[in-house]
Design a protein around this motif. Sequence first.
Motif, PDB file in Angstrom:
ATOM      1  N   MET A  69       0.835  -1.210   0.000  1.00 46.24           N
ATOM      2  CA  MET A  69       0.000   0.000   0.000  1.00 46.24           C
ATOM      3  C   MET A  69       0.867   1.256   0.000  1.00 46.24           C
ATOM      4  O   MET A  69       0.562   2.235  -0.691  1.00 46.24           O
ATOM      5  CB  MET A  69      -0.924   0.002   1.223  1.00 46.24           C
ATOM      6  N   TRP A 197      -5.903  -4.805   6.022  1.00 44.36           N
ATOM      7  CA  TRP A 197      -6.405  -4.025   4.893  1.00 44.36           C
ATOM      8  C   TRP A 197      -7.213  -2.818   5.372  1.00 44.36           C
ATOM      9  O   TRP A 197      -7.104  -1.719   4.809  1.00 44.36           O
ATOM     10  CB  TRP A 197      -7.241  -4.919   3.996  1.00 44.36           C
ATOM     11  N   SER A 201      -6.307   0.876   4.411  1.00 49.25           N
ATOM     12  CA  SER A 201      -7.277   1.690   3.673  1.00 49.25           C
ATOM     13  C   SER A 201      -7.645   2.964   4.434  1.00 49.25           C
ATOM     14  O   SER A 201      -7.851   4.026   3.834  1.00 49.25           O
ATOM     15  CB  SER A 201      -8.546   0.872   3.399  1.00 49.25           C
ATOM     16  N   SER A 205      -6.833   6.514   2.707  1.00 46.64           N
ATOM     17  CA  SER A 205      -7.910   7.488   2.479  1.00 46.64           C
ATOM     18  C   SER A 205      -7.616   8.797   3.208  1.00 46.64           C
ATOM     19  O   SER A 205      -7.921   9.888   2.706  1.00 46.64           O
ATOM     20  CB  SER A 205      -9.265   6.917   2.918  1.00 46.64           C
ATOM     21  N   LEU A 221      -8.231   2.819  -3.881  1.00 46.66           N
ATOM     22  CA  LEU A 221      -9.276   2.399  -2.948  1.00 46.66           C
ATOM     23  C   LEU A 221     -10.429   1.613  -3.577  1.00 46.66           C
ATOM     24  O   LEU A 221     -11.221   1.019  -2.845  1.00 46.66           O
ATOM     25  CB  LEU A 221      -9.858   3.629  -2.237  1.00 46.66           C
ATOM     26  N   THR A 278     -14.016   2.892   7.737  1.00 44.31           N
ATOM     27  CA  THR A 278     -12.910   2.057   8.236  1.00 44.31           C
ATOM     28  C   THR A 278     -12.521   2.484   9.648  1.00 44.31           C
ATOM     29  O   THR A 278     -12.207   1.633  10.505  1.00 44.31           O
ATOM     30  CB  THR A 278     -11.687   2.150   7.312  1.00 44.31           C
TER      31      THR A 278
END
Length: 285
Positions: A69, A197, A201, A205, A221, A278
């Motif tokens: 990532m 994850w 994420s 974001s 994303l 999230t």
Amino acid sequence: MSSRWISLALTLTLALSAGCDGSTPEEPEAPAEEAKPETPEPKPEIKLDPTALKAAAENITLVPSPAEMQRALEKAGLTSRLATMVGERDIKVDAENLDQVAVRTGVVLAEVVLTVKEIPKEKFAARMNELKTGFEKLGAGSDIPATIDDIVGRVNNDAINRDDLLKEVDELSGVMVPELETEAGDWVVPLIQAGSWLEGSHLVSAAIQNEEKFGAADQLLQQPQVVDYFLKYVQREGGAKAPDEVVKQLETTLVKLKELASKETLTADDVKEINRATGAVLELL
């Protein structure tokens, strides 16, 4: 070595030693070549082979690792370092619900991989020990805890530099998770991945919002296939009859992310909603 190989080794030892009581055996009437029993060859000891273990988990390559990532973020033109964005949460993995243990373990794993180059030795050891607790609670064999202890020992003794440590921990994260599938069941791997994850994420974001580079959102994303992969295991038949608050929120978040991922393109508001959804899971940990 896992328990099934230990059992096999004990059975083999007993079979080979049966009848060895010190007395002299009678000569067999049949020729010696006919009387010799066939001795089974012992099974080889299981090793942590990254290639074999990665292949053991369904769709294991589907989900990007935290280190991947970070690399994707840089490739998309963002300058944020996810390591500096990891919060000061003191996540404990020792929960009653094993689904929650798996999710918490995944979050800790993401934090270890992302912060390994900057984190003080004491905090690195604490996070690795939480990781060890999570894997043990989920039914890992002896190899994984021993490997974690070895890494912590080398870090405490300054026997490894941080660049090599990052490479080793990132590679190890791809080995430890699929190894659990053979010990605890196929649901464990996706839920640990889900925790990692979600943490990744959430940070990605936040980075997109901070730099206002919303055009990178689709690339970084929009992953509907990953969401479907996780939902299959969160909603699996035979899962917890009354899932706790964390697991409920995880399902709610995944359903929301699936809705967003089905859009043709993600807007600035969508990115903010991904960060909020999230974060709603992470706040419960």
